[in-house]
Design an enzyme around this catalytic site. Structure first.
Site, PDB file in Angstrom:
ATOM      1  N   LYS A 217     -12.302  -1.932   7.847  1.00 44.67           N
ATOM      2  CA  LYS A 217     -11.558  -2.829   8.733  1.00 44.67           C
ATOM      3  C   LYS A 217     -12.095  -2.721  10.170  1.00 44.67           C
ATOM      4  CE  LYS A 217      -8.378  -2.983   5.293  1.00 44.67           C
ATOM      5  NZ  LYS A 217      -8.032  -4.127   4.457  1.00 44.67           N
TER       6      LYS A 217
ATOM      7  N   TRP B  47       0.816  -1.213   0.000  1.00 45.56           N
ATOM      8  CA  TRP B  47       0.000   0.000   0.000  1.00 45.56           C
ATOM      9  C   TRP B  47       0.851   1.263   0.000  1.00 45.56           C
ATOM     10  CZ3 TRP B  47      -4.189  -1.484  -1.918  1.00 45.56           C
ATOM     11  CH2 TRP B  47      -4.712  -2.734  -1.601  1.00 45.56           C
TER      12      TRP B  47
ATOM     13  N   ASP C 246      -1.598   6.665   6.585  1.00 45.19           N
ATOM     14  CA  ASP C 246      -2.688   5.805   6.156  1.00 45.19           C
ATOM     15  C   ASP C 246      -2.904   4.801   7.283  1.00 45.19           C
ATOM     16  OD1 ASP C 246      -4.349   3.891   5.080  1.00 45.19           O
ATOM     17  OD2 ASP C 246      -3.089   3.432   3.348  1.00 45.19           O
TER      18      ASP C 246
END
Length: 365
Positions: free
Chosen positions: A200, A106, A176
């Site tokens: 999540k 990511w 992030d």
């Protein structure tokens, strides 16, 4: 009528488990939301009924994360992946550069997007070691005049997590936190911006939370499309256009659940307990299970491991699915096994999985 439904052992990496009590409440309110005669999905986002839901969710998040008054809380769309582009569009101005700490797939994607808009550099990277660890703070290199320094706080694919964040001085720090936001207390004031996909720990997919310092926001580039400006959404309380109303409603209910169980102190206690029972199964296996992450970088959210052979791994995953353990395949890019133990995954699921791991080892060791 309450249905007798057997719940799966849900270890999906995202969208992931939601608290059962939240799902049951949403079920009760789905058709007639609090006397409106409409579903929350049918309400106008300009209505008083929805506005209360919207503002309550913001208030819950500010309370749980102790977000200072000089920060905006935004509800956006497009996931963290759109943030990879929006951040440099807004903050990586001409003649500026940005640093990225590389800890997995990511951060690589965020770095690649930023390169399209300006000068970026890798402030540190653990790629050479197959992303088994988080770079040490002393390894992070930046000059002090960067537009920002970006990091990914938890790495779902490789199962690593930051335990301590760098002090960046005058350089704005952006994180992030898609896969570990609200999993433990965080000092928000250390960051100029935090962003996270909701799917999540915060709620269902479709909502992206952005927490941004107002002073940092004032420095943003204004010569970009309206919908891609953070200022557009800040000025309109994230209601410039139709927001994902059901997702925000669910997010607010999940935040309410966190408050009911005791806040972040209780959440982190539970998360440490859940992760330990699975890590213990790995550590006590005498090498039958091989953890991917180095011990001091292990994630509380994503536990990644391999077995001694590819054949054993395939058999393990097949049998795990047969026993009702869902989502324990590793990410398609690296394979292996992964148990994602987000906030709403109950301890009982983690205990059952560790017992399955021990039993599988006895049968195949």
């Amino acid at each position: 009528m309450k249905l007798d439904i057997k719940r799966a052992y849900n270890f999906n990496a995202g969208p992931s488990a939601l608290p059962l009590s939240v799902l049951e409440k949403a079920q009760q309110e789905l058709i007639d939301f609090r006397g409106t005669g409409m579903s929350i999905m049918e309400l106008s986002h300009r209505s008083a009924a929805y506005e209360e839901v919207h503002n309550q969710a913001i208030a819950h998040l500010k309370d749980l994360m102790s977000i200072p008054d000089n920060y905006e809380v935004l509800f956006l769309q497009g996931g963290a992946s759109l943030q990879f582009s929006m951040i440099p569009m807004n903050f990586l101005g001409e003649g500026k550069k940005a640093g990225y700490v590389m800890t997995g797939s990511w951060s690589e994607k965020a770095f690649a997007e930023a390169k399209l808009f300006g000068e970026v550099s890798q402030a540190a990277s653990s790629k050479e070691g197959k992303y088994r660890r988080i770079p040490r703070l002393a390894e992070i290199q930046f000059q002090g005049d960067e537009a920002y320094l970006h990091l990914t706080s938890n790495n779902t694919i490789y199962g690593t997590q930051w335990k301590e964040f760098p002090a960046t001085g005058n350089v704005p720090l952006i994180a992030d936190m898609s896969s570990d936001i609200l999993s433990k207390p965080v000092d928000v004031s250390k960051f100029s911006m935090i962003y996270a996909g909701a799917q999540k720990n915060l709620g269902p997919s479709g909502v992206t939370v952005v927490i941004v310092r107002k002073e940092f926001l004032e420095k943003a580039n204004s010569n970009i499309p309206t919908m891609l400006k953070y200022s557009t959404h800040a000025k309109n309380n994230s209601l410039y256009n139709t927001p994902p109303t059901f997702g925000i409603y669910m997010l607010g209910e999940v935040l309410g659940w966190v408050q009911e169980i005791g806040g972040l102190e209780e959440v982190v206690r539970r998360n440490e307990e859940k992760a330990k029972v699975i890590y213990d199964a790995i550590d006590n296996s005498n090498g039958f299970y091989i953890g991917h992450a180095e011990n001091d970088s292990r994630s509380l959210m994503n536990i990644t491991f391999n077995l001694k052979s590819e054949e054993l791994e395939k058999a393990f995953l097949v049998q795990a699915k047969q026993e009702g353990f869902i989502g324990v395949n590793g990410h398609r890019s690296i394979g292996g096994c992964r148990a994602s133990t987000y906030n709403a995954v109950p301890y009982e699921s983690c205990k059952a999985f560790s017992e399955f791991m021990e039993q599988f080892q006895k049968q195949n060791g």
